[in-house]
Design a protein around this motif. Structure first.
Motif, mmCIF file in Angstrom:
data_model
loop_
_atom_site.group_PDB
_atom_site.id
_atom_site.type_symbol
_atom_site.label_atom_id
_atom_site.label_comp_id
_atom_site.label_asym_id
_atom_site.label_seq_id
_atom_site.Cartn_x
_atom_site.Cartn_y
_atom_site.Cartn_z
ATOM 1 N N PRO A 119 0.738 -1.150 -0.077
ATOM 2 C CA PRO A 119 0.049 0.187 0.079
ATOM 3 C C PRO A 119 0.926 1.207 -0.069
ATOM 4 O O PRO A 119 1.923 1.180 0.494
ATOM 5 N N GLY A 120 0.313 2.295 -0.468
ATOM 6 C CA GLY A 120 1.018 3.620 -0.521
ATOM 7 C C GLY A 120 0.376 4.611 0.347
ATOM 8 O O GLY A 120 -0.485 4.722 0.921
ATOM 9 N N VAL A 121 1.436 5.544 0.606
ATOM 10 C CA VAL A 121 1.019 6.858 1.533
ATOM 11 C C VAL A 121 -0.359 7.313 1.101
ATOM 12 O O VAL A 121 -0.713 7.619 0.074
ATOM 13 N N GLY A 122 -1.203 7.489 2.407
ATOM 14 C CA GLY A 122 -2.575 8.015 1.953
ATOM 15 C C GLY A 122 -3.583 6.906 1.996
ATOM 16 O O GLY A 122 -4.585 7.218 2.139
ATOM 17 N N ASP A 123 -3.206 5.624 1.557
ATOM 18 C CA ASP A 123 -4.038 4.727 1.334
ATOM 19 C C ASP A 123 -4.779 4.145 2.861
ATOM 20 O O ASP A 123 -3.807 4.085 3.961
ATOM 21 N N PHE A 124 -5.978 4.232 3.039
ATOM 22 C CA PHE A 124 -6.392 3.624 4.166
ATOM 23 C C PHE A 124 -6.802 2.251 4.093
ATOM 24 O O PHE A 124 -7.322 1.441 3.169
ATOM 25 N N ILE A 125 -6.039 1.319 4.888
ATOM 26 C CA ILE A 125 -5.744 0.084 4.750
ATOM 27 C C ILE A 125 -6.692 -0.646 5.988
ATOM 28 O O ILE A 125 -6.404 -0.247 7.091
ATOM 29 N N GLU A 126 -6.883 -1.957 5.822
ATOM 30 C CA GLU A 126 -7.029 -3.011 6.941
ATOM 31 C C GLU A 126 -6.456 -4.098 6.923
ATOM 32 O O GLU A 126 -6.213 -4.672 5.721
ATOM 33 N N ILE A 127 -5.718 -4.740 7.929
ATOM 34 C CA ILE A 127 -4.957 -6.059 7.834
ATOM 35 C C ILE A 127 -5.613 -6.702 9.106
ATOM 36 O O ILE A 127 -6.235 -6.354 9.938
ATOM 37 N N THR A 128 -5.318 -8.104 8.808
ATOM 38 C CA THR A 128 -5.416 -8.986 10.194
ATOM 39 C C THR A 128 -4.319 -9.650 10.484
ATOM 40 O O THR A 128 -3.597 -10.079 9.486
ATOM 41 N N THR A 129 -3.829 -9.720 11.868
ATOM 42 C CA THR A 129 -2.572 -10.194 12.332
ATOM 43 C C THR A 129 -3.197 -11.429 13.208
ATOM 44 O O THR A 129 -3.884 -11.192 14.242
ATOM 45 N N PRO A 130 -2.172 -12.566 13.325
ATOM 46 C CA PRO A 130 -2.649 -13.447 14.300
ATOM 47 C C PRO A 130 -2.588 -13.091 15.870
ATOM 48 O O PRO A 130 -3.188 -13.316 16.785
ATOM 49 N N ARG A 131 -1.748 -12.000 16.106
ATOM 50 C CA ARG A 131 -1.436 -11.483 17.457
ATOM 51 C C ARG A 131 -0.778 -10.172 17.292
ATOM 52 O O ARG A 131 -0.141 -9.771 16.282
ATOM 53 N N ILE A 132 -0.872 -9.433 18.316
ATOM 54 C CA ILE A 132 0.065 -8.009 18.658
ATOM 55 C C ILE A 132 0.704 -8.284 20.214
ATOM 56 O O ILE A 132 0.086 -9.051 21.061
ATOM 57 N N GLU A 133 1.642 -7.510 20.242
ATOM 58 C CA GLU A 133 2.303 -7.415 21.715
ATOM 59 C C GLU A 133 2.428 -5.949 21.935
ATOM 60 O O GLU A 133 2.460 -5.290 21.103
ATOM 61 N N ILE A 134 2.232 -5.710 23.299
ATOM 62 C CA ILE A 134 2.262 -4.328 23.643
ATOM 63 C C ILE A 134 3.354 -4.064 24.696
ATOM 64 O O ILE A 134 3.450 -4.948 25.541
ATOM 65 N N TYR A 135 4.234 -3.068 24.498
ATOM 66 C CA TYR A 135 5.211 -2.544 25.246
ATOM 67 C C TYR A 135 4.907 -1.361 26.097
ATOM 68 O O TYR A 135 4.706 -0.352 25.414
ATOM 69 N N PRO A 136 4.627 -1.281 27.660
ATOM 70 C CA PRO A 136 4.573 -0.053 28.136
ATOM 71 C C PRO A 136 5.698 0.818 28.008
ATOM 72 O O PRO A 136 6.821 0.166 28.000
ATOM 73 N N TYR A 137 5.539 2.203 28.131
ATOM 74 C CA TYR A 137 6.502 3.270 28.397
ATOM 75 C C TYR A 137 5.921 4.150 28.861
ATOM 76 O O TYR A 137 5.032 4.504 29.068
ATOM 77 N N SER A 138 6.815 5.237 29.496
ATOM 78 C CA SER A 138 6.457 6.246 30.354
ATOM 79 C C SER A 138 6.749 7.364 29.520
ATOM 80 O O SER A 138 7.749 7.554 28.703
ATOM 81 N N VAL A 139 6.096 8.444 29.684
ATOM 82 C CA VAL A 139 5.809 9.794 28.606
ATOM 83 C C VAL A 139 6.669 10.716 29.628
ATOM 84 O O VAL A 139 6.331 10.971 30.906
#
Length: 139
Positions: A119-139
């Motif tokens: 996909p190119g810049v500006g395209d609005f896309i949808e994907i499906t992934t088997p999983r995601i991981e989240i990493y906490p951080y402090s601002v």
């Protein structure tokens, strides 16, 4: 991404990190928690979302930015606008106010014949992934 922790599911195998249900401005999903300390239910946390798997299929769509899944271990649907395309296989996708990096498989090996490119810049896309991981951080 700013999220609120909603629920927990224990890790599936010995040593696995637990899955957490979270809500954000873009929806509700389950992800594998990658922080050193577990948050409590109801905690507000800033996290970076990582998609550990390459994406082979995507679609051009309309609609709001989304990060959503139903149950622990179910595929995660992600919808957003392509913000930048790298020379390599990495593409930055804007989901609400946040950026998630997506690595696409080689387009020539795509399972979708009409996708001989990423996909190119500006395209609005949808994907499906088997999983995601989240990493906490402090601002």
């Amino acid at each position: 991404m700013h999220i609120e922790i909603r629920d927990f599911s224990p890790g599936g195998q010995s040593g696995d990190r637990p899955m957490v249900a979270f809500s954000s401005a873009c929806g509700r999903a389950w992800a594998q928690w990658r922080g050193s300390e577990m948050p409590r239910v109801g905690a507000a946390v800033d996290v970076e979302i990582e998609i550990p798997d390459e994406i082979a299929q995507w679609a051009i769509v309309d609609g709001p930015a989304v990060v959503a899944s139903d149950t622990p271990g179910s595929p995660v649907r992600i919808r957003g606008a392509v913000a930048a395309v790298g020379e390599d296989a990495v593409t930055a996708v804007r989901i609400g106010a946040d950026i998630v990096l997506v690595e696409f498989t080689d387009p020539l090996n795509s399972m979708q014949p009409d996708q001989a490119h990423r996909p190119g810049v500006g395209d609005f896309i949808e994907i499906t992934t088997p999983r995601i991981e989240i990493y906490p951080y402090s601002v």
